[in-house]
Every structure is written in C-alpha cells, then in structure tokens.
Scaffold this active site. Structure first.
Site, PDB file in Angstrom:
ATOM      1  CB  SER A  28      -4.533  -6.658 -10.174  1.00  0.00           C
ATOM      2  OG  SER A  28      -3.726  -6.376 -11.299  1.00  0.00           O
ATOM      3  CG  HIS A  45      -6.978  -1.264  -7.621  1.00  0.00           C
ATOM      4  ND1 HIS A  45      -6.333  -1.528  -6.435  1.00  0.00           N
ATOM      5  CD2 HIS A  45      -6.127  -1.657  -8.599  1.00  0.00           C
ATOM      6  CE1 HIS A  45      -5.174  -2.088  -6.683  1.00  0.00           C
ATOM      7  NE2 HIS A  45      -5.004  -2.166  -7.991  1.00  0.00           N
ATOM      8  CG  HIS A  73      -3.575   1.865  -6.699  1.00  0.00           C
ATOM      9  ND1 HIS A  73      -4.385   1.357  -7.684  1.00  0.00           N
ATOM     10  CD2 HIS A  73      -2.312   1.530  -7.045  1.00  0.00           C
ATOM     11  CE1 HIS A  73      -3.646   0.742  -8.595  1.00  0.00           C
ATOM     12  NE2 HIS A  73      -2.380   0.829  -8.228  1.00  0.00           N
TER      13      HIS A  73
HETATM   14  P1  AMP Z   1       0.717  -0.572  -9.595  1.00  0.00           P
HETATM   15  O1  AMP Z   1      -0.125   0.608  -9.952  1.00  0.00           O
HETATM   16  O2  AMP Z   1       0.096  -1.878  -9.938  1.00  0.00           O
HETATM   17  O3  AMP Z   1       2.148  -0.434 -10.051  1.00  0.00           O
HETATM   18  O4  AMP Z   1       0.796  -0.593  -8.007  1.00  0.00           O
HETATM   19  C1  AMP Z   1       1.191   0.541  -7.281  1.00  0.00           C
HETATM   20  C2  AMP Z   1       1.292   0.177  -5.833  1.00  0.00           C
HETATM   21  O5  AMP Z   1       0.045  -0.312  -5.385  1.00  0.00           O
HETATM   22  C3  AMP Z   1       2.312  -0.946  -5.556  1.00  0.00           C
HETATM   23  O6  AMP Z   1       3.002  -0.660  -4.345  1.00  0.00           O
HETATM   24  C4  AMP Z   1       1.446  -2.153  -5.424  1.00  0.00           C
HETATM   25  O7  AMP Z   1       2.009  -3.166  -4.601  1.00  0.00           O
HETATM   26  C5  AMP Z   1       0.229  -1.554  -4.761  1.00  0.00           C
HETATM   27  N1  AMP Z   1      -0.922  -2.425  -4.989  1.00  0.00           N
HETATM   28  C6  AMP Z   1      -1.438  -2.837  -6.167  1.00  0.00           C
HETATM   29  N2  AMP Z   1      -2.457  -3.686  -5.955  1.00  0.00           N
HETATM   30  C7  AMP Z   1      -2.581  -3.828  -4.619  1.00  0.00           C
HETATM   31  C8  AMP Z   1      -3.438  -4.568  -3.773  1.00  0.00           C
HETATM   32  N3  AMP Z   1      -4.389  -5.368  -4.249  1.00  0.00           N
HETATM   33  N4  AMP Z   1      -3.264  -4.452  -2.445  1.00  0.00           N
HETATM   34  C9  AMP Z   1      -2.300  -3.658  -1.926  1.00  0.00           C
HETATM   35  N5  AMP Z   1      -1.460  -2.932  -2.663  1.00  0.00           N
HETATM   36  C10 AMP Z   1      -1.599  -3.007  -3.999  1.00  0.00           C
END
Ligand code: AMP
Length: 320
Positions: free
Chosen positions: A185, A34, A37
């Site tokens: 998220s 999203h 990312h």
């Molecule tokens: P994930 O795919 O949820 O494991 O997240 C991968 C990376 O994207 C991690 O460093 C998260 O902190 C970052 N991330 C996920 N959601 C957000 C968001 N809303 N804003 C900024 N970074 C995000």
C-alpha cells in the site's frame, strides 16, 4: 511513454489508439507506485495494446479528517516505474483539470458502499465512483484493471460499470503482498519501523483464518472472533472492522457456503490499512483460498506469471 495532463489529451490519444485498431487498457491509481500497481500494469500489458496509467490523488474520495495533504507523491519515480512497465501513456491531471468546478453530479452505488470501509468513510466511495466514471468516460471503451486489495472498491466499480452500461470491462487482479505478508500500500510509507512490524499481524490473522477454513471451519462468527483475538494481541494495531461477506453482493454471511470475502481494516500508527482474503468452494466442498500473491513474483515486464503465496489462490487476473 508520453505524459498528458489534460482531459482532451487523454481522450484524443485513446481515440487515436482505437482508430489504429489497438485495444486500450486503463490502470487508475493515486500514484506512489509500488509492486501492486506494477502488477496491474503488467496485467494490462498482457491483454491490451495501449496501456494508460492515471495518477490522480482524488480529493473527492478523502474525508475532511483524512490524509489528502499528506498522501505520498513522487511523480518522477512514478514516471520511471510506468515507463519500465511499458506503459504507453501516463495521465497526470491537476485537480483543476479534473474538477474545473465543484461537481454537482456524483455517482452513488447503493448498498455495496454501506458497511466495511463505507462505515468509517461515508463519502469515500462516491468520490471513487465519481472519478472513475469520469476516467471511464474520458478513456472510452477499454479494459480497466483494479486490485483485489481494495475488494469493496472493485465490487462497487464493477457494479457501476454494469448499471450504467459503461463500455468498460472491469478486471480484478490479485492482491500483492510484501515478503512478510503485509499487503502493499502507498500508505505503508506512513509506518514507523515498529508499526511496520506490527502490521504483519493483519495478514497473519487472515492466514490463520484461512488455515481454520481449510481445516473445516465455516462459522463466520468464530472466524471473526479468531481474527479479533489475534489482532487484539498486538497493542500497536487497532482493528476497525473484520467482516465476513458474500463476495458477489457484500451481504453479511453467518456461514461460509459460496464465494466469501473476509475483509478487515485497522489503524496502525498514522496509517489506516486494509487487507482481505477470498474463499471459494470446489464442487466437492473443498475450500480454495485466495490469499494474494508475493511481490517477488511481480517480475520484470513480459516475464513469467505471478506465483501464488499459499493455498490454491488464483494467480492470474480474472474478471471481477
Ligand atoms: P491506489 O493508488 O491505492 O488508489 O490504488 C490503485 C489501484 O492499485 C487500485 O485498483 C488498487 O486496488 C490497486 N492496488 C493497490 N495496492 C495493491 C496491492 N497491494 N495489490 C494489488 N492491487 C493493489
């Protein structure tokens, strides 16, 4: 953009990039990409020549009752998103590639992993640090970009890199929000429409806390009570925790003086959601509150920098 699925393939590509004089930027993700990312990829593109995005739903960081099997996946769309963001290499390993055998070696960061999300997810952070240590080891010297959405994860990974002298600069990037304030998220995909609306109460409660801080409130207990009251009024949302912690070491604080994290987690329908804001203080004592940035400001590659939502939030990435 190339996609590689093997550890050897990623290592060789990164070695080759560095040998050609390019700097390497790594964005670890679990996919279902999203705008949060995308903002990390854009930060990596701004600072680094060769940008690697990993997509790996890491079984080690899910508890036995958690959503590993249900975690949303869409590799085709993710590949298009990464390509559009100018990513150089997509790393999409299988579980068997990352863990040919159940690992006997894990990484544990003491203290920082206790409390907050660590209370309800006691094995989660060891799973995160173990896979991130592997990704750092395979990628080699690089900058690695993490979102402040997962503030505890950022603190834990930063400390791991420091303690283990890993040749990686961990860079923290702003939390990206939907237009209505909800933190972006992959797990928002679990929300029924009514729950998606109800989820707004989390960012609204944090914004109300930010307004109280700007008006002079410094007492952690009353800030927590305000958030509990606000979230408690929304029957579709069950607050798991709201905590006020020192931003550097995540120790609980009674009174806001230095950099402080206000973080919460809540159950909304099938989803467990987290959100946070960070408060710092100027020399004259004035509060500066990082509420994150609006997804609308996560624009096409190479265009403008993100605009802050409210207050004086940092709009650019800062080493975290
Ligand atoms: P994930 O795919 O949820 O494991 O997240 C991968 C990376 O994207 C991690 O460093 C998260 O902190 C970052 N991330 C996920 N959601 C957000 C968001 N809303 N804003 C900024 N970074 C995000």
């Amino acid at each position: 953009m190339r996609t590689v699925t093997t550890v050897a393939g990623l290592r060789a590509a990164c070695d080759q990039a560095r040998a050609a004089g390019l700097s390497v930027g790594l964005v670890p993700t679990m996919g279902f990409l999203h705008d949060g990312h995308r903002s990390l990829m854009q930060a990596a593109r701004r600072a680094d020549d060769f940008v690697v995005v990993s997509i790996f739903v890491n079984p080690l960081q899910f508890g036995p009752q958690e959503d590993l099997a249900a975690y949303p996946r869409d590799l085709e769309r993710d590949t298009a998103v990464a390509a559009a963001e100018g990513v150089s290499l997509l790393f999409v390993p299988s579980v068997a590639e990352m863990y040919p055998e159940p690992p006997r070696t894990t990484v544990h960061v003491a203290g920082l992993t206790e409390g907050l999300c660590g209370a309800a997810r006691p094995t989660h952070f060891d799973g995160v640090t173990t896979v991130v240590a592997k990704l750092f080891s395979i990628t080699g010297p690089c900058r690695a970009y993490f979102g402040r959405k997962d503030a505890q994860q950022l603190a834990v990974v930063t400390r791991m890199a420091l303690d283990l002298d890993l040749p990686v600069e961990v860079v923290g990037c702003p939390l990206v929000r939907e237009a209505d304030g909800v933190a972006m998220s992959s797990r928002n995909a679990y929300l029924e429409p009514a729950d998606r609306v109800a989820a707004r109460v989390l960012s609204q409660a944090l914004q109300a806390a930010a307004a109280a801080i700007e008006a002079g409130e410094r007492d952690a207990r009353s800030l927590r009570a305000g958030i509990e009251r606000a979230v408690g009024a929304e029957h579709r949302v069950t607050l798991e925790y709201v905590e006020v912690r020192a931003a550097a070491d995540l120790e609980p604080v009674d009174e806001l003086r230095g950099p402080t994290l206000l973080a919460l987690a809540a159950r909304v329908g099938r989803a467990r959601l987290i959100d946070n804001i960070t408060v710092t203080f100027a020399a004259d004592g004035e509060a500066r509150i990082d509420l994150g940035i609006d997804a609308a400001s996560v624009v096409a590659p190479g265009v403008a920098s993100p605009k802050p939502l409210l207050s004086e939030s940092e709009s650019t990435c800062a080493a975290g």
